[in-house]
Every structure is written in C-alpha cells, then in structure tokens.
Design a protein around this motif. Structure first.
Motif, PDB file in Angstrom:
ATOM      1  N   SER A  34       0.814  -1.215   0.000  1.00 51.06           N
ATOM      2  CA  SER A  34       0.000   0.000   0.000  1.00 51.06           C
ATOM      3  C   SER A  34       0.849   1.268   0.000  1.00 51.06           C
ATOM      4  O   SER A  34       0.304   2.367   0.019  1.00 51.06           O
ATOM      5  CB  SER A  34      -0.926   0.009   1.227  1.00 51.06           C
ATOM      6  N   ASN A  35       2.182   1.109  -0.037  1.00 48.16           N
ATOM      7  CA  ASN A  35       3.080   2.262  -0.029  1.00 48.16           C
ATOM      8  C   ASN A  35       3.426   2.644  -1.465  1.00 48.16           C
ATOM      9  O   ASN A  35       3.995   1.833  -2.205  1.00 48.16           O
ATOM     10  CB  ASN A  35       4.353   1.914   0.751  1.00 48.16           C
ATOM     11  N   PRO A  36       3.098   3.863  -1.920  1.00 51.41           N
ATOM     12  CA  PRO A  36       3.375   4.251  -3.315  1.00 51.41           C
ATOM     13  C   PRO A  36       4.862   4.200  -3.653  1.00 51.41           C
ATOM     14  O   PRO A  36       5.240   3.782  -4.752  1.00 51.41           O
ATOM     15  CB  PRO A  36       2.827   5.685  -3.399  1.00 51.41           C
ATOM     16  N   ARG A  37       5.722   4.619  -2.715  1.00 48.08           N
ATOM     17  CA  ARG A  37       7.156   4.596  -2.985  1.00 48.08           C
ATOM     18  C   ARG A  37       7.645   3.162  -3.192  1.00 48.08           C
ATOM     19  O   ARG A  37       8.484   2.899  -4.063  1.00 48.08           O
ATOM     20  CB  ARG A  37       7.912   5.242  -1.840  1.00 48.08           C
ATOM     21  N   ARG A  64      -1.396  14.264   4.495  1.00 40.60           N
ATOM     22  CA  ARG A  64      -2.561  14.114   3.619  1.00 40.60           C
ATOM     23  C   ARG A  64      -3.802  14.747   4.240  1.00 40.60           C
ATOM     24  O   ARG A  64      -4.636  15.338   3.548  1.00 40.60           O
ATOM     25  CB  ARG A  64      -2.795  12.631   3.325  1.00 40.60           C
ATOM     26  N   GLN A 119      13.839   4.624  -3.697  1.00 40.26           N
ATOM     27  CA  GLN A 119      12.426   4.599  -3.320  1.00 40.26           C
ATOM     28  C   GLN A 119      12.117   3.385  -2.439  1.00 40.26           C
ATOM     29  O   GLN A 119      11.355   3.489  -1.471  1.00 40.26           O
ATOM     30  CB  GLN A 119      11.553   4.572  -4.581  1.00 40.26           C
ATOM     31  N   LEU A 150       5.938   0.614  -4.306  1.00 41.82           N
ATOM     32  CA  LEU A 150       5.459   0.093  -5.583  1.00 41.82           C
ATOM     33  C   LEU A 150       6.258   0.662  -6.750  1.00 41.82           C
ATOM     34  O   LEU A 150       6.624  -0.065  -7.688  1.00 41.82           O
ATOM     35  CB  LEU A 150       3.973   0.407  -5.750  1.00 41.82           C
ATOM     36  N   VAL A 151       6.554   1.963  -6.706  1.00 42.85           N
ATOM     37  CA  VAL A 151       7.336   2.583  -7.772  1.00 42.85           C
ATOM     38  C   VAL A 151       8.754   2.008  -7.802  1.00 42.85           C
ATOM     39  O   VAL A 151       9.276   1.634  -8.862  1.00 42.85           O
ATOM     40  CB  VAL A 151       7.372   4.114  -7.596  1.00 42.85           C
TER      41      VAL A 151
END
Length: 320
Positions: free
Chosen positions: A10-13, A284, A263, A15-16
């Motif tokens: 669930s962490n965008p960093r 956020r 990342q 996944l990227v």
C-alpha cells in the motif's frame, strides 16, 4: 508478517521502486532475447545516431549501444547484488555477534569495525583495483564486499544492544534456550528492516562505485557493463564529436536504477517506523483541510491519536 506485506503493497514509494527494480531485472534476464547479436559485434557505422535499426545509436567501433546496455545491465546488477549480499552478510554477522555476546567479543569486533570505518573507502578501492590491474566486475564486487561492511555492522550492533535488554530476550535466556536460537528466532525478525535497508543501500553504492572505477580505467575494458560503456565513451571523445547517445544511455540507466532502489529504501524506512507513517497521514489530512472549505472533514484529535497507537501495535506484531 501479513501486516508488513500489506503496508509494503500500500506504499506508493515501495510500488514505484519495486517496479523500476523489476524492470531492470527483467531486462537483465531477457538480454539475449532483446538483441539478436552480441554486444561486441560491429553492426553499424561508427558514431551513428539513433535510428530505426539502432534505436540508441552506435559507438565509435560500430557496436550497438542498446545491445551493450541490456548486456551491461546483467553485469552491473550481478555485481551490485553480489557485493550487496557480501556487505549485508558480513555486517549483520559482525553486528549481531558483537551486540549479543558483548565483552571481549564486542571489543574485538568493534575494533575491526572502527578500522574499516576509518579507512577511506573509495581511495582504498582505487588502490586495490590499480594493484590488481584491469579488475574484472566480479573482482570489483568482492573488493567492495570485504571493505564496505563497517557501517552496516555498526548500525546492526546498536540495534542488537537495544533488543538485548527486552523482556522476551531475557525470558528466552532464563528458560535455557541456546544463544544461536535466540539470535535466529528472536533477534533476526526484529532486525529485518535494518538488514533490508543495509542491503539496498549497499547495492546502490556498489553499482555506482563499480561504474566509477571502470570509468576511471581501473576495470576490465573487455567486459560489458554500464561503467565500461562510459569508459569507452570517454576514450572515444563521444561528447566532442557529438555522440551524446553513448553517454546518455548508461547514465540514464544508473540514475533510474538508483532512483528505484532509493524509493525502496525510503519505503522500508517508512514501514519500519510508525511515526513516519503517521506523519504521512497527517500531511494528507492537512492537504484535505487546505482544499475546498465545504469538503473539510472535522478535526478529530482522538482519531489521529488512535491511528498512531494502531500503527505502533501493528509494527510490534509484524516484527515478532
């Protein structure tokens, strides 16, 4: 462990970074398929710009830059992961042994760690590589591995000393469990974030250092890697003749791969530290407050405090 996996996905960093690293690993695995000729084959005119046949142009010797890039990815990633494994294994072994057993063992291992930390790393690598003469990528990986474990050992030792005083460690000792079982079963799961951080940082450092040594002419010029590509581009005066594509391809690969690993490093730090996760939620939340006034949610301090406590509990459960 499920909580850690869910937090990672669930962490965008994360996944990227994972997507970038997997992309380069896929290129390395499929290098023979992506090109139908060898990296040292002459298939074009010298310094030919990118075109439909050579999408990244050619070198002064008429070699395809794209083919050299994909085959160089194999070498650079292999060197990075091999040296990263050596650095992480040695640093983790030294740090845990010193922190857990203490006494004379700690003094001796801490003395060795201080020696490794005091000696300037890059000048030492340059001297060793020059002494060996045209060191192959595997030799460079081994040299980096045995000279760069000091920082990881120091951090692992500090965390082990902290965990050594926990109640569950002392309880395991009181019931007569062996030292190595305590280390493997009780300590290691709580050190996974530091070990992962150390490994990823070591891979980044190794890939950049290998490219630096080879760019300076201390590597094997007959090998195919990103650093050797830069070395040949320098010796052929690629920039002077306008062959910018020879420099752009390996530099872009180094930058993108380093960004992906960075990342992942940041994501591991966020997952391992509940305060950073809560800080991200607060940012956020503040952005939502700064948005449309009619869409502002009510400020609930109790809910934010409960979220912080839940993150702390999940972290403790996931680490055990």
């Amino acid at each position: 462990m499920n909580n850690i996996t869910r937090s990672f996905l669930s962490n965008p960093r994360a996944l990227v970074g994972l997507a970038i690293v997997l992309f380069f690993m896929l290129i390395a695995l499929c290098a023979p398929i992506l090109s139908d000729h060898g990296p040292n084959d002459r298939v074009a005119r010298p310094h030919q710009p990118p075109n439909t046949e050579q999408i990244m142009g050619s070198t002064r010797m008429g070699r395809d830059v794209f083919t050299q890039l994909v085959h160089g990815t194999q070498t650079s990633l292999l060197v990075g992961f091999l040296a990263g494994f050596i650095v992480t294994a040695v640093g983790t072994l030294v740090g845990i042994t010193a922190g857990y057993f203490g006494g004379k063992v700690d003094e001796f291992l801490n003395f060795l760690t201080n020696i490794v930390l005091v000696i300037p790393n890059l000048p030492l690598l340059m001297v060793l590589a020059a002494f060996i003469g045209e060191a192959s990528p595997m030799v460079i990986a081994f040299i980096i591995g045995i000279t760069s474990w000091g920082w990881g050992a120091r951090v692992t030792r500090a965390q082990t000393l902290s965990l050594r005083q926990r109640d569950y460690i002392q309880a395991s000792e009181l019931i007569g469990e062996s030292s190595w079982r305590i280390i493997l079963v009780e300590l290691m799961p709580n050190l996974l974030s530091i070990i992962g951080f150390n490994f990823i940082g070591s891979v980044i450092y190794t890939v950049i250092t290998e490219a630096t040594l080879e760019f300076l002419g201390l590597g094997d010029p007959s090998a195919v890697s990103w650093g050797v590509m830069l070395y040949h581009a320098q010796t052929s005066s690629a920039i002077s003749v306008g062959a910018w594509w020879e420099i752009l391809a390996p530099c872009a690969a180094l930058a993108l791969f380093g960004a992906g690993l960075s990342q992942l490093n940041f994501a591991i730090d966020e997952i391992a530290n509940p305060r950073l996760r809560t800080l991200g939620r607060l940012k956020r939340y503040q952005k939502r407050l700064a948005g449309d006034p009619e869409d502002k949610p009510p400020v609930n301090a109790a809910a934010m405090a409960a979220a912080t406590r839940n993150d702390t509990v999940l972290q403790k459960e996931g680490s055990k």
